[in-house]
Design an enzyme around this catalytic site. Sequence first.
Site, PDB file in Angstrom:
ATOM      1  CB  CYS A 120       7.705   7.494   2.874  1.00 51.55           C
ATOM      2  SG  CYS A 120       9.685   7.847   2.623  1.00 51.55           S
ATOM      3  CG  ASP A 128      -7.920   1.785  -3.258  1.00 52.67           C
ATOM      4  OD1 ASP A 128      -6.844   0.674  -2.629  1.00 52.67           O
ATOM      5  OD2 ASP A 128      -8.664   1.840  -2.718  1.00 52.67           O
TER       6      ASP A 128
END
Length: 429
Positions: A120, A128
């Site tokens: 999405c 990260d």
Amino acid sequence: MDRIAIIGGAQLNGTIPVSGAKNSAIKLMAASLLTDEPLRLTNMPRLADTRFLGKLLTRLGVQVTESDGSDGQQTLLHAPEITSGFAPYDLVRQMRASFNVLGPLVARSGQAKVSLPGGCTIGARPVDLHLQAIEALGAKIDLHEGYVYAQAPRGLKGAEIRFPFVSVGATEHAMLAAVLADGVSVIHNAACEPELVDLQECLNAMGAKVEGAGTPTVTITGVPRLHGATHAVIPDRIEMGTYAVAAAMAGGEVRLSNARPGLIDALLDKLKEAGASVEETADGCIIRRNGQRLTAVDIETAPFPGFATDLQAQFMALMTTAKGESRIRETIFENRFMHAPELMRLGADISVSGGEARVRGVDQLEGAQVMATDLRASVSLVIAGLVARGETTVSRIYHLDRGFERLEEKLGACGAQVRRIKGDGEAEL
């Protein structure tokens, strides 16, 4: 490309069985990489996302077998050996959660090459935090040409993992990686969603030592190996909430079975505040609205147990015909009001400014052609179509198929006039 067509005006009356949670099932499937023994998952949803992940796991060496048993839909996953540590772009791009194979691969085989994910397009959603967690456990991480290369030839080591902000995916990923690490790992500022408790229960059934899931601090004591297990996937709280909203929108009486209402208290409280009736049952709840117009109420998304961001679009659809003005604040993701312009094509009165939307209820929505922009937005358009005058056609429903199992069948069984139009134009009733 398939579409869904809805003729509005029919009330919903009947029973809708809630499927197993997609957001839990895909992480539990990834856990199969951690053992050479079979993992049997029951109450499994059959969705595009679980199929995508099944293809990826098969490439990595997992034998994936689907069946129907006494416990409903089951998936048996068996990885006697990891035959490949390479998760290519063409598979990972289809669903960002497939990135969570990285940790289990490194934990079991000491290395992995995994494409950066797709999925999405709601905000930045960087990975990260995932990489920081795997690095904290001792893996060497390199990024090159869109791939993550991770190595831990001597195995992962227990570590303190401190997330600067709450992330469900990163918490799950850290748990999956740490169960085979040497020593104790502590995850600080962990997400508290019920899917994390489900993951903990499955991992512990496999022989892991995880405690604290559902709280901000999760402690994992690494073990040398995991074994096989059988685990029932938790009911899908987002599907449950979606059908609760649909029942309140269309009116009538809908019984949600195989459900845990306590997982969506924040939503159910808002439905009651708006004027719907909610009655808990032994295996779920009953949602009623008998003709009276709902009253506009405000919501603000928040991490569990607050109002789920994955139910925000559905609730916005509900408010489009409520009496008065509602304010909807989105605090989890940026750029998560992409459904608003499509609802406006149906006649909704919505204005968006930054992270807040104002919805002024109208007397009647009108059917139109609309386009799904993401998973939750797609179902909000179906909900609006239940009350729109005439026919509403929703295109790009591959988003819908990622997260809702047999939606047309479940709504149709309760009286909705909804059908799938195949890519060649042929309707599927």
